[in-house]
Write a protein that holds these residues in place. Structure first.
Motif, PDB file in Angstrom:
ATOM      1  N   ARG A   1       0.922  -1.248   0.129  1.00  0.00           N
ATOM      2  CA  ARG A   1       0.161  -0.539   0.730  1.00  0.00           C
ATOM      3  C   ARG A   1       0.786   1.180  -0.092  1.00  0.00           C
ATOM      4  O   ARG A   1       0.487   2.066  -0.966  1.00  0.00           O
ATOM      5  N   VAL A   2       1.960   1.078   1.122  1.00  0.00           N
ATOM      6  CA  VAL A   2       2.689   2.338   0.882  1.00  0.00           C
ATOM      7  C   VAL A   2       3.390   2.657  -0.378  1.00  0.00           C
ATOM      8  O   VAL A   2       3.517   3.345  -0.944  1.00  0.00           O
ATOM      9  N   TRP A   3       4.167   1.001  -1.106  1.00  0.00           N
ATOM     10  CA  TRP A   3       4.709   1.561  -2.450  1.00  0.00           C
ATOM     11  C   TRP A   3       3.952   1.990  -3.183  1.00  0.00           C
ATOM     12  O   TRP A   3       4.522   2.358  -4.723  1.00  0.00           O
ATOM     13  N   LEU A   4       2.725   1.668  -3.524  1.00  0.00           N
ATOM     14  CA  LEU A   4       1.968   2.295  -4.406  1.00  0.00           C
ATOM     15  C   LEU A   4       1.220   3.202  -4.415  1.00  0.00           C
ATOM     16  O   LEU A   4       1.283   4.610  -5.281  1.00  0.00           O
TER      17      LEU A   4
ATOM     18  N   LEU B   1       5.831   9.848  -7.351  1.00  0.00           N
ATOM     19  CA  LEU B   1       6.615  10.054  -8.433  1.00  0.00           C
ATOM     20  C   LEU B   1       6.773   8.874  -9.379  1.00  0.00           C
ATOM     21  O   LEU B   1       7.167   9.746 -10.160  1.00  0.00           O
ATOM     22  N   GLY B   2       5.458   7.671  -9.589  1.00  0.00           N
ATOM     23  CA  GLY B   2       5.924   7.363 -11.204  1.00  0.00           C
ATOM     24  C   GLY B   2       4.858   8.360 -11.849  1.00  0.00           C
ATOM     25  O   GLY B   2       4.713   8.495 -13.162  1.00  0.00           O
TER      26      GLY B   2
ATOM     27  N   LEU C   1      15.649   9.670 -11.402  1.00  0.00           N
ATOM     28  CA  LEU C   1      14.940   9.172 -10.166  1.00  0.00           C
ATOM     29  C   LEU C   1      14.210   8.420 -10.775  1.00  0.00           C
ATOM     30  O   LEU C   1      13.897   7.703 -10.214  1.00  0.00           O
ATOM     31  N   LEU C   2      12.708   8.656 -11.948  1.00  0.00           N
ATOM     32  CA  LEU C   2      12.112   7.187 -12.356  1.00  0.00           C
ATOM     33  C   LEU C   2      13.040   5.720 -12.880  1.00  0.00           C
ATOM     34  O   LEU C   2      11.923   5.907 -12.161  1.00  0.00           O
ATOM     35  N   GLY C   3      13.707   6.548 -13.399  1.00  0.00           N
ATOM     36  CA  GLY C   3      14.668   5.360 -13.408  1.00  0.00           C
ATOM     37  C   GLY C   3      15.000   4.225 -12.019  1.00  0.00           C
ATOM     38  O   GLY C   3      14.692   3.330 -12.022  1.00  0.00           O
TER      39      GLY C   3
ATOM     40  N   SER D   1      13.896  -0.574  -8.655  1.00  0.00           N
ATOM     41  CA  SER D   1      13.303  -0.775  -7.146  1.00  0.00           C
ATOM     42  C   SER D   1      12.299  -1.302  -7.584  1.00  0.00           C
ATOM     43  O   SER D   1      11.806  -1.859  -6.632  1.00  0.00           O
ATOM     44  N   ASN D   2      10.905  -1.130  -8.255  1.00  0.00           N
ATOM     45  CA  ASN D   2      10.175  -1.667  -8.363  1.00  0.00           C
ATOM     46  C   ASN D   2       9.989  -2.874  -8.599  1.00  0.00           C
ATOM     47  O   ASN D   2       9.965  -4.156  -8.806  1.00  0.00           O
TER      48      ASN D   2
END
Length: 166
Positions: free
Chosen positions: A46-49, A55-56, A144-146, A151-152
């Protein structure tokens, strides 16, 4: 980065999703139909989403709107956002109509493509820096996105796949 490559990729992933979903639901692939996360893993997801949305999606959308008048900026971020939106729609449709575990497969394939897109964007920036409104800022955003999507991918390969494989 062009429409032909992008639409070909989306079509290929759609066919892959249908195939993997059918093979999963018929029991041919050793993939569970549902994702089995522990409470801790579920909270982390949930935090990651939320981080993925901020960010994404939100930051690149703001940058796309800010730099919309510049064709190179618009192209780099436009294809990125298009593929991201198709991924979100595909995950929503497949998890509600098929096996919810398909989001791991979809997320993995789209993340790899997204990393390729970001790399291609970096190459475009260095090739056409004079045609960009803010090449250093755009390059920083893509890095940053990369980093986030790397990480994702790591998270999907460790946490995601381990929770759906039988």
């Amino acid at each position: 980065m062009n429409w032909k490559i992008t639409l070909s990729f989306v079509l290929a992933v759609t066919l892959l999703t249908i195939s993997v979903g059918w093979l999963t639901m018929t029991g041919v692939l050793p993939i569970q139909q549902n994702i089995q996360y522990s409470n801790t893993e579920g909270n982390f997801i949930r935090v990651w989403l939320g981080l993925a949305i901020a960010l994404g999606l939100i930051i690149p959308t703001i940058a796309w709107l800010r730099w919309f008048k510049n064709p190179q900026d618009r192209k780099i971020l436009g294809f990125y956002l298009f593929v991201l939106l198709v991924q979100i729609i595909t995950e929503q449709v497949s998890s509600s109509t098929g096996a919810p575990s398909l989001v791991v497969t979809i997320g993995t394939v789209y993340t790899v493509f997204r990393l390729w897109q970001l790399w291609q964007g970096q190459k475009l920036i260095h090739k056409a820096a004079v045609n960009l409104s803010s090449p250093k800022l755009m390059s920083s955003l893509l890095w940053l996105l990369g980093l986030f999507w790397c990480s994702n991918l790591f998270m999907l390969l460790t946490l995601g796949w381990s929770s759906i494989l039988n």
